[in-house]
Design an enzyme around this catalytic site. Structure first.
Site, mmCIF file in Angstrom:
data_model
loop_
_atom_site.group_PDB
_atom_site.id
_atom_site.type_symbol
_atom_site.label_atom_id
_atom_site.label_comp_id
_atom_site.label_asym_id
_atom_site.label_seq_id
_atom_site.Cartn_x
_atom_site.Cartn_y
_atom_site.Cartn_z
ATOM 1 N N SER A 79 65.826 -40.997 -32.781
ATOM 2 C CA SER A 79 66.159 -39.633 -32.353
ATOM 3 C C SER A 79 66.731 -39.671 -30.946
ATOM 4 C CB SER A 79 64.895 -38.778 -32.358
ATOM 5 O OG SER A 79 65.158 -37.551 -31.707
ATOM 6 N N TYR A 86 56.141 -36.952 -30.698
ATOM 7 C CA TYR A 86 57.416 -37.229 -31.370
ATOM 8 C C TYR A 86 58.312 -38.088 -30.481
ATOM 9 C CZ TYR A 86 61.769 -36.396 -33.925
ATOM 10 O OH TYR A 86 62.932 -36.553 -34.636
#
Ligand SMILES: [Zn+2]
Length: 730
Positions: free
Chosen positions: A598, A611
């Site tokens: 990401s 995350y």
């Protein structure tokens, strides 16, 4: 003696007057062809052809003319549509005989014979683009209105027996004649025509080492005659069945299913690597009682060496299979591998010698010398092909060859085609021209691509993208239902292919859907085991599965949610790579792994601790794995910036959490879609390219990183984030 359809035991009588009578004459031919092709005992996939001579109105003169409608080149009788039939003006077709006769050198395998195939195009009726096959003269030169040419196991058994002419007489008496083996073409059509002139009462011919051809002036009568003749041959074979003494009796016993599956899972990737050094192959495992009876038998080594008989067969099965003489009761797995290695080396040397001994000055270059059929006692048959469909056809053909050998050895002695004849079919210049006309193979042809997370979002878009490149796609997802749904969509687009073979999951099409929980090693193992049994191995893996657990409004994440985030985003890809490593190493073929990380991995900010840090770890996992798995496997990362479109990663709570985080005003009562649009708009505006980031953008890069287009790139993270300067890697 004519048998009644209700007494048929070895073929299914499927003709329905009600259906047939509603059809025009060309559709009736299509109907008859589909019925014949539907029964493997009547003809094999892609084998045989049918024709009707139909009165039609000539679009130029308005007059009634005879048109030969005949199954064209390619395609399959079972699945044929009207488009698979070529149409030729009969008078023009018959005039070709003059051209043929004028040639100084004529006959089988002459230049004029091969050149006739191009001449058929000049006789086309009605601008029909379907290409005529080499079997066209077999239909056009027989003066009956309907002709069926089939490859029935029971008749090929007669045709592949040492005393085939005597057997033809014994089975069919005066009804059917016999012609010796001759490569199909114009000359064979003339030979048949001549035979019929000598004995006008003949209803058909057994074609030596090949099959059956028969005719009638009524289409239903032709269909019934075809079934009748096959039924007669099958009954004769059945009366002579050797029972337990078939194939000289059993020498080995079959392994039980658990033991067999255990060996296949270990063996297939290794075997795939061994046969795929020049070209990658896709495997099909075919295990039936009949196959097992053959591979376990005393005669298997002798019969396998003779090779397949029907010329249609060995274009796929090669001249012969590799039989591995391994004792499943007494010998170990290691001995099996060693015997296969030695067997393959001998096979390749043998194939090269066959090529060298049989080649002509203008023969095409030698093709891949690896076997496409491998027979192992106790285990069964493993077939290889350039794609799943081809490998299933190959398995089907050899299992039919086993039936032919069973029958031929029951009534006489099985005989193969002479080597030179086999070679002249395999390396026929017409076949070579056909191969050359085929479009180039796609990027992922011959590849098995596993997409983990394929049930939705980026994973689903990626599965669709790689399928376009010819990949065999394993759609894996935590939700088996979603995985299967994606696979089903792909199979509907690309078709399940031809070939009636493959045991259980190995009978699959170009895509399958499997469940996998990447936090659980057993679940990953079981997924890969299914992939191996389905296709024989794994080439590329793309992991898009991931999780974002939103903290609450105070930014708090419970410990178990932190652990879950790491388990899915970091440990998961590691476990997948660790399990795949064994398969990749067994194959020894260049492969690739793409892990979706990401843009968040590079940007420190408030509110997404778990995350962001897990994705930073995933970025480094990419680099570590690139080193660990080199030189065999390239490992790269795809770093999307949050794609909101269609993503399962954006449930309502996450959208709300993000809107809060970025201080975007919203109303708690707004529908989820409206909230998503707000968020997507915000994301687009903060990028350098100012455009929304789509699933297709991500899928394109996942595909590129896996493909050979980026074959020198490993250990890299490619951002697909529209341009976020704070996420630039340095
Ligand atoms: Zn044929």
């Amino acid at each position: 003696m004519t048998l009644k359809p209700e007494d048929f035991q070895h073929v299914n009588y499927l003709w329905d007057d009600h259906t047939a009578d509603a059809l025009d004459p060309v559709e009736r031919l299509r109907y008859r062809s589909n019925l014949l092709g539907a029964d493997q005992r009547i003809t094999n996939t892609g084998g045989g052809n049918t024709s009707s001579k139909i009165k039609m109105t000539d679009p130029l003169s308005g007059e009634a003319v005879d048109v030969l409608w005949v199954k064209g080149s390619g395609g399959d009788l079972r699945t044929s549509t009207r488009a698979n039939f070529a149409s030729l003006y009969m008078d023009k077709f018959l005039s070709l005989e003059n051209i043929y006769n004028k040639a100084e050198v004529k006959g089988v395998k002459t230049e004029i014979e091969d050149s006739m195939v191009d001449m058929y195009r000049h006789t086309t009726f009605g601008l029909n683009p379907a290409a005529s096959s080499i079997d066209t003269p077999l239909h056009g030169l027989i003066p009956f209105r309907h002709v069926d040419h089939m490859h029935p196991v029971s008749v090929i058994a007669i045709a592949a027996s040492r005393d085939q002419e005597r057997l033809t007489q014994a089975v069919f008496e005066e009804e059917v004649g016999w012609v010796p083996w001759q490569r199909p073409g114009f000359d064979l059509g003339l030979v048949m025509q001549e035979k019929l002139k000598q004995v006008p009462a003949l209803k058909g011919l057994v074609m030596g080492q090949h099959g059956l051809i028969n005719w009638a002036d009524d289409d239903k009568a032709c269909y019934e005659l075809t079934l009748n003749l096959i039924e007669k041959a099958a009954r004769y074979v059945n009366q002579h069945d050797k029972g337990e003494k078939t194939f000289g009796g059993q020498r080995y016993q079959s392994l039980d299913e658990k033991a067999r599956t255990g060996i296949l899972i270990k063996l297939l990737p290794k075997l795939r690597g061994m046969v795929s050094q020049a070209n990658r192959f896709i495997g099909t495992v075919h295990v039936t009682e009949s196959v097992l009876q053959f591979v376990n038998s005393s005669d298997a080594p002798r019969l396998a060496e003779i090779g397949t008989s029907c010329p249609d067969h060995f274009l796929r099965t090669k001249i012969k299979p590799l039989y591995v003489d391994w004792d499943p009761q007494e010998e170990s797995y290691e001995v099996l591998v060693e015997k296969i290695e030695r067997g393959l080396a001998a096979y390749r040397a043998d194939y090269t010698a066959y090529y060298e001994a049989c080649k002509h000055p203008d023969s095409p270059a030698m093709r891949d010398p690896n076997p496409t059929v491998i027979l192992i006692p106790g285990i069964g048959l493993i077939a290889w092909g350039k794609n799943k469909s081809e490998s299933r056809v190959t398995a089907e053909f050899y299992s039919l060859a086993i039936e032919v050998m069973r029958a031929a050895e029951a009534i006489s002695e099985y005989q193969g085609l002479p080597r030179q004849e086999a070679f002249d079919i395999e390396y026929w210049l017409l076949e070579e021209a056909k191969l050359k006309r085929m479009p180039p193979e796609k990027e992922f042809a011959r590849n098995v691509v596993v997409v983990i997370g394929a049930g939705s979002g980026i994973g689903k878009a990626t599965a669709q993208r790689v399928a376009k490149e010819g990949a065999h796609v394993v759609c894996a997802d935590l939700s088996e239902e979603a995985a299967r749904a994606t696979a089903k969509e792909l199979v509907e687009i690309y078709g399940v292919g031809i070939g009636v073979a493959g045991t259980r999951i190995s009978g699959c099409g170009p895509a399958i859907g499997l469940a996998v929980d990447i936090t659980n090693r057993d679940s990953i193992q079981s997924m890969f085991q299914n992939v191996i049994l389905a296709y024989g191995g794994v080439d590329n893996i793309i992991i898009t599965a991931g999780v974002f657990v939103p903290p609450d409004k105070q930014g708090y994440i419970p410990d178990e949610k932190w652990a879950l985030t790491y388990s899915i985003n970091v440990t998961g890809p590691f476990l997948v790579a660790d399990e795949a490593k064994r398969i990749w190493q067994a194959q020894g073929l260049r492969s690739s792994l793409v892990i979706t990380t990401s843009a968040n991995a590079a940007v420190a900010k408030q509110g997404s601790f778990a995350y962001d840090t897990s994705k930073a770890a995933a970025n480094h996992l990419v680099r570590e794995l690139a080193i660990e798995l080199s030189p065999l496997v390239r490992v790269n990362g795809l770093a999307p910036a949050t794609v909101v479109e269609g993503s399962s990663m954006f449930p309502r709570e996450r959208v709300i959490s993000s809107l809060t985080k970025y201080n975007i005003p919203f109303d708690e009562n707004e529908p989820t879609e409206a909230l998503r649009d707000k968020l997507a708009g915000y994301y687009a505006q903060r990028t350098l390219t100012k455009s929304p980031i789509t699933l297709a953008d991500q899928a394109e890069v996942a595909y590129l990183l896996s493909s050979n287009k980026l074959s020198k790139t490993t250990g890299q993270i490619i951002s697909v984030d529209g341009g976020l300067h704070e996420a630039f890697l340095r």
